[in-house]
Design a protein around this motif. Structure first.
Motif, PDB file in Angstrom:
ATOM      1  N   SER A  26       1.423  -2.157   3.922  1.00 35.77           N
ATOM      2  CA  SER A  26       1.666  -3.387   4.185  1.00 35.77           C
ATOM      3  C   SER A  26       2.475  -3.989   2.540  1.00 35.77           C
ATOM      4  CB  SER A  26       0.116  -4.031   4.020  1.00 35.77           C
ATOM      5  OG  SER A  26      -0.562  -4.054   2.707  1.00 35.77           O
ATOM      6  N   GLY A  27       2.731  -5.275   2.885  1.00 36.60           N
ATOM      7  CA  GLY A  27       3.487  -6.009   1.794  1.00 36.60           C
ATOM      8  C   GLY A  27       2.479  -5.942   0.578  1.00 36.60           C
ATOM      9  N   VAL A  28       1.471  -5.964   0.674  1.00 32.53           N
ATOM     10  CA  VAL A  28       0.498  -5.726  -0.352  1.00 32.53           C
ATOM     11  C   VAL A  28       0.819  -4.362  -1.374  1.00 32.53           C
ATOM     12  CG1 VAL A  28      -2.017  -5.698  -1.426  1.00 32.53           C
ATOM     13  CG2 VAL A  28      -1.523  -6.913   0.510  1.00 32.53           C
ATOM     14  N   VAL A  29       0.969  -3.278  -0.455  1.00 36.37           N
ATOM     15  CA  VAL A  29       1.231  -1.948  -1.084  1.00 36.37           C
ATOM     16  C   VAL A  29       2.449  -1.936  -1.658  1.00 36.37           C
ATOM     17  CG1 VAL A  29       1.522   0.401  -0.647  1.00 36.37           C
ATOM     18  CG2 VAL A  29      -0.313  -0.624   0.404  1.00 36.37           C
ATOM     19  N   SER A  30       3.484  -2.592  -1.003  1.00 39.06           N
ATOM     20  CA  SER A  30       4.858  -2.591  -1.558  1.00 39.06           C
ATOM     21  C   SER A  30       4.980  -3.500  -2.790  1.00 39.06           C
ATOM     22  CB  SER A  30       5.909  -3.242  -0.614  1.00 39.06           C
ATOM     23  OG  SER A  30       7.211  -3.193  -0.999  1.00 39.06           O
ATOM     24  N   LYS A  31       4.158  -4.609  -3.047  1.00 43.56           N
ATOM     25  CA  LYS A  31       4.142  -5.362  -4.094  1.00 43.56           C
ATOM     26  C   LYS A  31       3.553  -4.619  -5.325  1.00 43.56           C
ATOM     27  CE  LYS A  31       4.337  -9.171  -6.622  1.00 43.56           C
ATOM     28  NZ  LYS A  31       5.854  -9.421  -7.411  1.00 43.56           N
ATOM     29  N   ALA A  32       2.336  -4.053  -5.001  1.00 44.98           N
ATOM     30  CA  ALA A  32       1.579  -3.411  -6.049  1.00 44.98           C
ATOM     31  C   ALA A  32       2.601  -1.977  -6.459  1.00 44.98           C
ATOM     32  CB  ALA A  32       0.274  -2.559  -5.383  1.00 44.98           C
TER      33      ALA A  32
ATOM     34  N   GLY B  82      -0.582   1.272  -3.762  1.00 46.58           N
ATOM     35  CA  GLY B  82       0.704   0.870  -4.271  1.00 46.58           C
ATOM     36  C   GLY B  82       0.901   1.433  -5.569  1.00 46.58           C
ATOM     37  N   ALA B  83      -0.007   1.544  -6.697  1.00 42.76           N
ATOM     38  CA  ALA B  83       0.052   1.914  -7.944  1.00 42.76           C
ATOM     39  C   ALA B  83       0.337   3.366  -7.982  1.00 42.76           C
ATOM     40  CB  ALA B  83      -1.137   1.387  -8.613  1.00 42.76           C
ATOM     41  N   ILE B  84      -0.321   4.346  -7.081  1.00 46.78           N
ATOM     42  CA  ILE B  84       0.100   5.682  -7.111  1.00 46.78           C
ATOM     43  C   ILE B  84       1.605   5.850  -6.841  1.00 46.78           C
ATOM     44  CG2 ILE B  84      -0.620   7.752  -6.055  1.00 46.78           C
ATOM     45  CD1 ILE B  84      -3.459   6.807  -5.830  1.00 46.78           C
ATOM     46  N   ILE B  85       2.127   5.093  -5.501  1.00 48.25           N
ATOM     47  CA  ILE B  85       3.323   5.270  -5.212  1.00 48.25           C
ATOM     48  C   ILE B  85       4.212   4.798  -6.201  1.00 48.25           C
ATOM     49  CG2 ILE B  85       5.297   4.323  -3.523  1.00 48.25           C
ATOM     50  CD1 ILE B  85       2.657   4.469  -1.757  1.00 48.25           C
ATOM     51  N   ARG B  86       4.048   3.853  -7.208  1.00 52.68           N
ATOM     52  CA  ARG B  86       4.980   3.465  -8.241  1.00 52.68           C
ATOM     53  C   ARG B  86       5.038   4.549  -9.303  1.00 52.68           C
ATOM     54  NH1 ARG B  86       4.208  -2.150 -11.545  1.00 52.68           N
ATOM     55  NH2 ARG B  86       6.121  -1.871 -12.962  1.00 52.68           N
ATOM     56  N   SER B  87       3.971   5.318  -9.626  1.00 49.64           N
ATOM     57  CA  SER B  87       4.025   6.145 -10.480  1.00 49.64           C
ATOM     58  C   SER B  87       4.424   7.388 -10.079  1.00 49.64           C
ATOM     59  CB  SER B  87       2.376   6.699 -10.978  1.00 49.64           C
ATOM     60  OG  SER B  87       1.757   5.753 -11.701  1.00 49.64           O
ATOM     61  N   ALA B  88       4.455   7.915  -8.844  1.00 50.63           N
ATOM     62  CA  ALA B  88       5.218   9.008  -8.186  1.00 50.63           C
ATOM     63  C   ALA B  88       6.666   8.781  -8.037  1.00 50.63           C
ATOM     64  CB  ALA B  88       4.601   9.255  -6.648  1.00 50.63           C
ATOM     65  N   TYR B  89       7.178   7.492  -7.855  1.00 52.81           N
ATOM     66  CA  TYR B  89       8.370   7.412  -7.797  1.00 52.81           C
ATOM     67  C   TYR B  89       8.981   7.365  -9.252  1.00 52.81           C
ATOM     68  CZ  TYR B  89      12.877   4.980  -7.007  1.00 52.81           C
ATOM     69  OH  TYR B  89      14.172   4.885  -6.903  1.00 52.81           O
ATOM     70  N   TYR B  90       8.423   6.716 -10.172  1.00 52.16           N
ATOM     71  CA  TYR B  90       8.713   6.645 -11.462  1.00 52.16           C
ATOM     72  C   TYR B  90       8.990   7.986 -11.931  1.00 52.16           C
ATOM     73  CZ  TYR B  90       8.971   5.628 -16.614  1.00 52.16           C
ATOM     74  OH  TYR B  90       9.410   5.471 -17.629  1.00 52.16           O
ATOM     75  N   PHE B  91       7.999   8.920 -11.936  1.00 53.47           N
ATOM     76  CA  PHE B  91       8.102  10.359 -12.538  1.00 53.47           C
ATOM     77  C   PHE B  91       8.701  11.291 -11.725  1.00 53.47           C
ATOM     78  CE2 PHE B  91       4.122   8.448 -14.818  1.00 53.47           C
ATOM     79  CZ  PHE B  91       4.627   8.754 -16.142  1.00 53.47           C
ATOM     80  N   GLY B  92       9.435  10.918 -10.620  1.00 54.85           N
ATOM     81  CA  GLY B  92      10.239  11.784  -9.938  1.00 54.85           C
ATOM     82  C   GLY B  92       9.549  12.674  -8.848  1.00 54.85           C
TER      83      GLY B  92
ATOM     84  N   VAL C 166       7.045  -8.879   3.450  1.00 57.82           N
ATOM     85  CA  VAL C 166       7.268  -8.148   2.153  1.00 57.82           C
ATOM     86  C   VAL C 166       7.712  -9.122   1.291  1.00 57.82           C
ATOM     87  CG1 VAL C 166       8.755  -6.412   0.885  1.00 57.82           C
ATOM     88  CG2 VAL C 166       8.455  -6.060   3.390  1.00 57.82           C
ATOM     89  N   TYR C 167       6.984  -9.513   0.265  1.00 52.36           N
ATOM     90  CA  TYR C 167       7.024 -10.504  -0.819  1.00 52.36           C
ATOM     91  C   TYR C 167       7.272  -9.979  -2.416  1.00 52.36           C
ATOM     92  CZ  TYR C 167       1.740  -9.518  -1.393  1.00 52.36           C
ATOM     93  OH  TYR C 167       0.925  -8.849  -1.814  1.00 52.36           O
ATOM     94  N   GLY C 168       7.900 -10.963  -2.864  1.00 58.81           N
ATOM     95  CA  GLY C 168       7.921 -10.532  -4.293  1.00 58.81           C
ATOM     96  C   GLY C 168       9.507 -10.272  -4.426  1.00 58.81           C
TER      97      GLY C 168
END
Length: 293
Positions: A165-171, A140-150, A24-26
């Motif tokens: 993967s770590g790529v998804v976590s970073k994205a 990763g980008a979809i998960i980021r939006s999902a978390y941000y918007f609740g 997991v990086y970043g």
């Protein structure tokens, strides 16, 4: 804090850290992982000679790095200094910001359906169901939006989905570590069973038969379904949706214009189909569409 070279490597052996789990990086994802405690942690690798002094004006995330180091110390996690080159090798030259966490993969809970829910105060829960999203950056980008918007969480296919993967976590900017994750063996069955429990299953599509986003009723428990990057919703998945929704845009004007010209030339139907296919590709990336919806 240990040095990578102090780990007893024999002469000629590579100094690149060997991950017990996955990297997991970043700074953000590592901090989120340490905070959530949903993984097992094996080691924290830090870029050697990292300048965290107050005089370093270029390092904007030094307070966050210091917090990562404090948390590692609190939980007794081994911290190892290693070279930037070796960290680059571990994460395949992706932007690690000098921090790589060796940790176990995230585990998803298997589920057959969502239980009925009661709407209170006019605010209804939303889940995101992702059908065969294969690109880790999109996931990763979809998960980021999902978390941000609740959103309550994300449901993935057990097969044909990008691994977490770590790529998804970073994205996801670390959102992967924090949001609830579910897995289903059969997406169609999951959607149909959840619909029987009172959930509206809203499929995102570019089809003209879909309801424009502005006309979608709010305050209804909803599963938003997004299909794969190349083909969108699979036909059987689309049939499992109770409603379809589209994002109105400039594409609609051109597609409607192409329909109006049909019949003027013998090959107009095939050319219109080509135009539709082109516009579908040139419309919205699935992660952008998911964010808008």
């Amino acid at each position: 804090m240990e040095q990578a070279g102090e780990l007893g490597k024999e002469a000629g052996e590579s100094s690149v850290p060997k991950m017990v789990g996955q990297g997991v990086y970043g700074v953000g994802p590592v901090l989120a992982a340490l905070t959530a405690r949903r993984r097992e942690f094996y080691a924290l690798y830090i870029q050697e000679s990292m300048d965290l002094s107050g005089n370093n004006k270029k390092r904007k995330d030094k307070k966050t790095v210091e917090k990562v180091l404090r948390m590692a110390e609190e939980i007794g996690l081994k911290v190892i200094e290693t070279s930037k080159h070796d960290l680059n090798m571990v994460v395949d030259n992706r932007p690690h910001q000098g921090v790589v966490l060796d940790a176990s993969p995230l585990e998803m809970v298997n589920i057959k359906e969502l239980d009925p829910v009661r709407v209170e105060g006019g605010k209804a829960p939303v889940w995101i169901a992702l059908d065969e999203i294969m690109d880790p950056q999109n996931l990763g980008a979809i998960i980021r939006s999902a978390y941000y918007f609740g959103a309550q969480g994300v449901v993935l296919c057990a097969k044909n989905s990008a691994p977490l993967s770590g790529v998804v976590s970073k994205a996801s900017a670390g959102s992967l570590e924090l949001i609830e994750l579910l897995s289903c063996r059969n997406m169609m069955q999951f959607l149909s069973s959840s619909a029987e429990n009172g959930w509206r299953v809203l499929g995102g599509t570019i089809a003209n038969k879909a309801v424009p986003l502005s006309e979608v009723e709010i305050g209804v428990p909803t599963i938003l379904v997004m299909g794969s990057e190349g083909t969108g919703l699979r036909p059987l998945v689309e049939r499992s949706c109770t409603h379809l929704v589209r994002i109105p845009g400039n594409v609609d004007v051109f597609v409607e214009g192409a329909d109006a010209d049909a019949g003027e030339e013998g090959d107009s139907s095939s050319s219109n189909q080509d135009l539709r296919s082109f516009l579908a590709v040139e419309s919205l990336n699935v992660s952008v569409a998911a964010g808008v919806l």
